[in-house]
Design a protein around this motif. Structure first.
Motif, PDB file in Angstrom:
ATOM      1  N   TYR A  22     -10.193  30.976  43.301  1.00  0.00           N
ATOM      2  CA  TYR A  22      -9.459  32.212  42.977  1.00  0.00           C
ATOM      3  C   TYR A  22      -8.556  32.616  44.143  1.00  0.00           C
ATOM      4  O   TYR A  22      -8.995  32.659  45.301  1.00  0.00           O
ATOM      5  CB  TYR A  22     -10.449  33.331  42.679  1.00  0.00           C
ATOM      6  N   ARG A  23      -7.286  32.899  43.837  1.00  0.00           N
ATOM      7  CA  ARG A  23      -6.321  33.330  44.834  1.00  0.00           C
ATOM      8  C   ARG A  23      -5.465  34.461  44.277  1.00  0.00           C
ATOM      9  O   ARG A  23      -5.110  34.457  43.097  1.00  0.00           O
ATOM     10  CB  ARG A  23      -5.395  32.176  45.251  1.00  0.00           C
ATOM     11  N   ILE A  24      -5.117  35.407  45.146  1.00  0.00           N
ATOM     12  CA  ILE A  24      -4.184  36.481  44.799  1.00  0.00           C
ATOM     13  C   ILE A  24      -2.961  36.324  45.689  1.00  0.00           C
ATOM     14  O   ILE A  24      -3.052  36.452  46.910  1.00  0.00           O
ATOM     15  CB  ILE A  24      -4.810  37.876  45.012  1.00  0.00           C
ATOM     16  N   TYR A  25      -1.824  36.018  45.074  1.00  0.00           N
ATOM     17  CA  TYR A  25      -0.563  35.891  45.798  1.00  0.00           C
ATOM     18  C   TYR A  25       0.309  37.101  45.491  1.00  0.00           C
ATOM     19  O   TYR A  25       0.219  37.690  44.404  1.00  0.00           O
ATOM     20  CB  TYR A  25       0.200  34.634  45.360  1.00  0.00           C
ATOM     21  N   PHE A  26       1.183  37.441  46.409  1.00  0.00           N
ATOM     22  CA  PHE A  26       2.179  38.460  46.118  1.00  0.00           C
ATOM     23  C   PHE A  26       3.314  37.831  45.334  1.00  0.00           C
ATOM     24  O   PHE A  26       3.747  36.716  45.641  1.00  0.00           O
ATOM     25  CB  PHE A  26       2.725  39.087  47.400  1.00  0.00           C
ATOM     26  N   LYS A  47      -5.440  30.615  57.033  1.00  0.00           N
ATOM     27  CA  LYS A  47      -5.188  29.201  57.280  1.00  0.00           C
ATOM     28  C   LYS A  47      -4.664  28.464  56.053  1.00  0.00           C
ATOM     29  O   LYS A  47      -4.627  27.237  56.031  1.00  0.00           O
ATOM     30  CB  LYS A  47      -6.458  28.539  57.810  1.00  0.00           C
ATOM     31  N   GLU A  48      -4.226  29.227  55.035  1.00  0.00           N
ATOM     32  CA  GLU A  48      -3.627  28.632  53.844  1.00  0.00           C
ATOM     33  C   GLU A  48      -2.168  29.043  53.739  1.00  0.00           C
ATOM     34  O   GLU A  48      -1.793  30.143  54.162  1.00  0.00           O
ATOM     35  CB  GLU A  48      -4.367  29.086  52.577  1.00  0.00           C
ATOM     36  N   ARG A  75       7.102  28.632  46.125  1.00  0.00           N
ATOM     37  CA  ARG A  75       6.844  28.552  44.682  1.00  0.00           C
ATOM     38  C   ARG A  75       5.987  27.329  44.359  1.00  0.00           C
ATOM     39  O   ARG A  75       5.072  27.391  43.530  1.00  0.00           O
ATOM     40  CB  ARG A  75       8.171  28.485  43.939  1.00  0.00           C
ATOM     41  N   ALA A  76       6.247  26.225  45.035  1.00  0.00           N
ATOM     42  CA  ALA A  76       5.477  24.994  44.789  1.00  0.00           C
ATOM     43  C   ALA A  76       4.012  25.183  45.179  1.00  0.00           C
ATOM     44  O   ALA A  76       3.111  24.674  44.502  1.00  0.00           O
ATOM     45  CB  ALA A  76       6.090  23.834  45.567  1.00  0.00           C
ATOM     46  N   VAL A  77       3.762  25.924  46.256  1.00  0.00           N
ATOM     47  CA  VAL A  77       2.386  26.185  46.685  1.00  0.00           C
ATOM     48  C   VAL A  77       1.628  26.950  45.610  1.00  0.00           C
ATOM     49  O   VAL A  77       0.515  26.584  45.215  1.00  0.00           O
ATOM     50  CB  VAL A  77       2.371  26.976  48.007  1.00  0.00           C
ATOM     51  N   LYS A 121       1.576  29.605  59.462  1.00  0.00           N
ATOM     52  CA  LYS A 121       2.527  30.608  59.909  1.00  0.00           C
ATOM     53  C   LYS A 121       3.782  30.665  59.046  1.00  0.00           C
ATOM     54  O   LYS A 121       4.864  30.894  59.553  1.00  0.00           O
ATOM     55  CB  LYS A 121       2.914  30.319  61.359  1.00  0.00           C
ATOM     56  N   ASN A 122       3.681  30.452  57.750  1.00  0.00           N
ATOM     57  CA  ASN A 122       4.872  30.487  56.907  1.00  0.00           C
ATOM     58  C   ASN A 122       5.422  31.900  56.838  1.00  0.00           C
ATOM     59  O   ASN A 122       4.716  32.847  56.563  1.00  0.00           O
ATOM     60  CB  ASN A 122       4.551  29.975  55.510  1.00  0.00           C
TER      61      ASN A 122
END
Length: 333
Positions: free
Chosen positions: A61-65, A113-114, A309-311, A292-293
């Motif tokens: 499970y991940r929450i992205y902005f 770290k992701e 977007r690819a990530v 560090k993106n």
């Protein structure tokens, strides 16, 4: 309004990231127009969305902005807004990314770290982590999260506690009466700070209140909290002292004998961790494994929109989640 917000946001990025090279100005403006309004807002325009992937209560499970920006690296750190203060002064509100809602147990955190630093549930020895209920409390006793554009540098030794940072954004406890959701961004008033030492690492805990909370106007410093909410600060120290004990770990320790430092001290610590973040994104210090993106054009770690977007698209979509969020979705207890 939108054009004013864009101009003020671009000015902020120029301040934080340094001047853009001439070859980057147009590109920087395009990124600002897309990304910054999601997180940099006035008190009346506080809407944004999150994109959720994987399944809640699972390791994936991940929450992205939305628009694919990093919660740690790209979210603006603070905003100046008018307040009832002496002429010429403004209240500084900090933008807090909520990781864990009040009263819940799942140990959600910004994944430093992701790529894109989404919010996820921490995993230890292959198992999802949940904090134990520390009697008489249920789960976390505040909305818990972090401040974007801050970093507790593991290479920096605090002169007061003689401990190095824990390699994470600085933590915040929102003591307001509202219950928020993971991934929400709220503006908070800083009231004070607690110097926790976690297994020898410096782990500052900022005490703050949601600026939209019904008690926000009357709480302006740590002594206001002590007077209006008897026992709350003591409960906070005890919670942090004991929350790892059920997992077989020793009690956490504290600098300054567990005493809360005032608002001015807290602001200086926030400024210091912000400077450490600046050094991090400019490749001036050892990163400690952090991904560090960033979208700041002047950083050597710039991450393109296509790469971001690819990530996100590489992680399967969620079928049962908290839903798309906006700051105004906070629930009152």
């Amino acid at each position: 309004m939108r054009s004013q917000l864009l101009r003020s946001s671009l000015g902020y990025l120029l301040t934080v990231c340094g001047p853009f090279p001439a070859s980057c100005i147009n590109k920087g403006v395009r990124q600002t127009a897309v990304a910054v309004p999601l997180l940099y807002y006035s008190r009346k325009t506080m809407h944004y969305q999150t994109e959720q992937r994987g399944h809640p209560n699972s390791p994936d499970y991940r929450i992205y902005f939305s628009k694919f920006i990093s919660a740690m690296m790209n979210g603006p750190n603070h905003d100046d807004v008018p307040a009832k203060k002496p002429k010429g002064e403004k209240e500084v509100l900090y933008n807090m990314v909520v990781e864990v809602p009040r009263w819940s147990n799942a140990k959600m955190e910004i994944a430093t770290k992701e790529p894109l630093n989404p919010i996820k549930q921490d995993v230890k020895k292959g198992k999802l982590r949940y904090v134990a209920n520390i009697f008489p409390h249920k789960g976390y006793i505040w909305n818990y999260g972090g401040l974007p554009q801050t970093w507790e540098d593991p290479n920096h030794k605090d002169k007061e506690t003689n401990c190095c940072g824990d390699n994470d954004p600085i933590d915040v406890c929102d003591i307001g009466t509202q219950v928020c959701s993971p991934g929400q961004v709220i503006q908070v008033k800083v009231l004070g700070i607690l110097a926790m030492v976690d297994e020898g690492e410096m782990d500052w805990k900022v005490i703050a209140i949601n600026a939209n909370d019904r008690d926000a106007e009357k709480l302006n410093c740590i002594e206001d909290v002590r007077k209006s909410r008897p026992g709350h600060l003591e409960a906070t120290v005890e919670w942090f002292r004991k929350y790892k004990v059920p997992d077989g770990k020793p009690e956490n320790q504290f600098g300054f004998n567990g005493e809360f430092k005032d608002k001015d001290f807290a602001v200086e610590i926030i400024k210091s961790t912000h400077e450490h973040w600046r050094a991090l994104v400019q490749k001036q210090t050892n990163a400690g494994g952090i991904d560090k993106n960033v979208s700041c054009c002047n950083s050597p770690f710039q991450f393109s929109a296509d790469e971001a977007r690819a990530v996100v698209q590489s992680v399967r979509a969620s079928t049962n989640a908290y839903g798309r969020n906006s700051v105004s979705n906070c629930k009152k207890t």
